[in-house]
Every structure is written in structure tokens, then in C-alpha cells.
Write a protein that holds these residues in place. Structure first.
Motif, PDB file in Angstrom:
ATOM      1  N   HIS A 108      36.390  62.127 -47.803  1.00  0.00           N
ATOM      2  CA  HIS A 108      35.872  63.080 -48.784  1.00  0.00           C
ATOM      3  C   HIS A 108      35.969  62.491 -50.185  1.00  0.00           C
ATOM      4  O   HIS A 108      35.014  62.575 -50.978  1.00  0.00           O
ATOM      5  N   ASP A 109      37.094  61.877 -50.505  1.00  0.00           N
ATOM      6  CA  ASP A 109      37.271  61.268 -51.823  1.00  0.00           C
ATOM      7  C   ASP A 109      36.262  60.149 -52.049  1.00  0.00           C
ATOM      8  O   ASP A 109      35.721  60.001 -53.154  1.00  0.00           O
ATOM      9  N   ALA A 110      36.025  59.358 -51.015  1.00  0.00           N
ATOM     10  CA  ALA A 110      35.057  58.265 -51.141  1.00  0.00           C
ATOM     11  C   ALA A 110      33.644  58.811 -51.337  1.00  0.00           C
ATOM     12  O   ALA A 110      32.869  58.286 -52.149  1.00  0.00           O
ATOM     13  N   GLN A 111      33.308  59.865 -50.604  1.00  0.00           N
ATOM     14  CA  GLN A 111      31.998  60.495 -50.782  1.00  0.00           C
ATOM     15  C   GLN A 111      31.846  61.050 -52.194  1.00  0.00           C
ATOM     16  O   GLN A 111      30.781  60.942 -52.813  1.00  0.00           O
ATOM     17  N   LYS A 112      32.900  61.625 -52.708  1.00  0.00           N
ATOM     18  CA  LYS A 112      32.872  62.190 -54.064  1.00  0.00           C
ATOM     19  C   LYS A 112      32.582  61.095 -55.087  1.00  0.00           C
ATOM     20  O   LYS A 112      31.760  61.283 -55.995  1.00  0.00           O
ATOM     21  N   GLU A 113      33.257  59.955 -54.963  1.00  0.00           N
ATOM     22  CA  GLU A 113      33.049  58.862 -55.904  1.00  0.00           C
ATOM     23  C   GLU A 113      31.627  58.319 -55.804  1.00  0.00           C
ATOM     24  O   GLU A 113      31.006  57.988 -56.825  1.00  0.00           O
ATOM     25  N   TYR A 114      31.121  58.227 -54.589  1.00  0.00           N
ATOM     26  CA  TYR A 114      29.756  57.739 -54.386  1.00  0.00           C
ATOM     27  C   TYR A 114      28.753  58.706 -54.993  1.00  0.00           C
ATOM     28  O   TYR A 114      27.804  58.291 -55.684  1.00  0.00           O
ATOM     29  N   ALA A 115      28.952  60.004 -54.757  1.00  0.00           N
ATOM     30  CA  ALA A 115      28.067  61.014 -55.342  1.00  0.00           C
ATOM     31  C   ALA A 115      28.130  60.960 -56.863  1.00  0.00           C
ATOM     32  O   ALA A 115      27.097  61.091 -57.545  1.00  0.00           O
ATOM     33  N   GLU A 116      29.313  60.762 -57.404  1.00  0.00           N
ATOM     34  CA  GLU A 116      29.462  60.668 -58.860  1.00  0.00           C
ATOM     35  C   GLU A 116      28.621  59.527 -59.416  1.00  0.00           C
ATOM     36  O   GLU A 116      27.962  59.671 -60.459  1.00  0.00           O
TER      37      GLU A 116
END
Length: 211
Positions: free
Chosen positions: A81-89
């Protein structure tokens, strides 16, 4: 009672789970690192490099998801989830700085919660972009970026669901609001200063003509 076969089966299950977890963790770390570097490249105007890094981050996320597809307890442990958040950012940051439409979460292959938290984090990157633009005298473009930040905030405040579902989005939204207010203040000061400068220049020009 011979429990050796049972013990062996349990050992194999946990060994497989640990191997999947380690693979997914490595992939998540790689995605986070590439996303952060992509954001730096976006601010420098190096969009080709940013695209390369974001594509690599997407590949790493896909590899991480694939590694734990048979282990949902590991998949939803939080690090992906954290990795997805950074990618989305990173993807949202590119959109607001370049003036493009925001890519939807399904296009990025991330969850809604990760996407929204990435959007909230991108507000901070928008503020950084506004300050950079103001330093170069690009007030109109600064206003456009601030407007995009405000529109994202209006989306964030409509998501009124428990933090357990949204990934603590409420806190990130509160931070985004504060950043937008500060950015609006900085932009207002810059506009006033530019107006005063223009007025002084016009006055100086009028004085030169009278001589």
C-alpha cells in the motif's frame, strides 16, 4: 502420534510465505525509491527520466503483487500500500505540474486508498512547484498549479470514511489543507509585490517621459 508430516507441511507453508514476503518487500522498496527519484526528476523538468523511473516503479509493484498473490495476509500487510501511494504521488505530481489530467487509480493499478493518499501527498509537491515558479516570476502558471491543488483537496474532503478503510486519509487531508492555505498566502503576497513593482516601473517611466 507422528506429527512429523504435519510439521513438515507447516514449515513448507511458512517458508513459502516468507519467500513471498521478502520478494514483495524488495519490490515495494524498489518502487518507493524509483517513485521518489521520479518526483525529483519532475521538479527538475527531466520528464523522460521521470517516465522511465515511474515505469520501473510500476513494474516493481506488479512484481510485488505477483509474489504475494497466494498470500493475502502478506499482500495486505501495508508495505505494498505504501509503495502504491508513492507511485500514485509521482504520477499525480507530474499531472499537476505539467497541466495534464490526473490518471485514475485503475489506470495506475493502485487501490483507491493508496491513490487518494498519494494525491494528498502530491499537494506538498504542488506547493514546492508553486514556490519554484514564483521564484522565476511565473505567477500565472503558479495560479494554475494552486487551482489543481485546491481541486484535489475538494475531492479529498468528500471521502468521509473510517481511517481503517481509507488508510488514515483524514490526517493527510488536514496536512494538505494547511499546505494549500500557506501556498495561497505566498501566491497572494507575490501578486501584490508584482503589482507594486509594475506600478513603480510605470511611475518611473512617466517621470522619464516628463523630463
Amino acid at each position: 502420534m507422528d506429527l512429523q508430516p504435519l510439521s513438515a507441511d507447516l514449515q513448507r507453508e511458512f517458508e513459502a510465505k516468507m519467500a513471498a514476503r521478502e520478494a514483495a518487500l524488495a519490490a515495494a522498496r524498489g518502487a518507493i525509491r524509483r517513485s521518489a527519484n521520479a518526483i525529483r526528476a519532475i521538479h527538475r523538468g527531466e520528464l523522460d527520466e521521470a517516465h522511465r523511473l515511474m515505469d520501473e516503479a510500476a513494474e516493481a509493484l506488479a512484481a510485488g503483487e505477483g509474489a504475494v498473490k497466494d498470500h493475502p495476509d502478506v499482500r495486505f500487510a501495508g508495505f505494498l500500500h505504501d509503495a502504491q501511494k508513492e507511485y500514485a504521488e509521482a504520477r499525480v505530481t507530474e499531472a499537476i505540474i505539467t497541466g495534464k489530467d490526473l490518471p485514475p487509480p485503475d489506470e495506475l493499478g493502485v487501490s483507491a486508498a493508496a491513490y487518494l493518499n498519494g494525491m494528498a501527498e502530491a499537494v506538498g509537491e504542488g506547493r514546492r512547484a508553486v514556490l519554484d515558479l514564483l521564484r522565476h516570476g511565473q505567477v500565472e502558471r503558479s495560479e494554475e498549479v494552486l487551482r489543481a491543488m485546491e481541486e484535489m483537496y475538494y475531492v479529498l474532503v468528500t471521502i468521509d470514511y473510517p481511517d481503517a478503510i481509507t488508510g488514515n486519509l483524514r490526517r493527510a487531508t488536514d496536512v494538505a489543507r494547511g499546505l494549500i492555505e500557506r501556498t495561497r498566502g505566498d501566491l497572494s503576497v507575490s501578486i501584490v509585490q508584482r503589482s507594486l513593482r509594475d506600478a513603480l516601473e510605470r511611475h518611473a517611466e512617466d517621470l522619464r517621459r516628463e523630463r
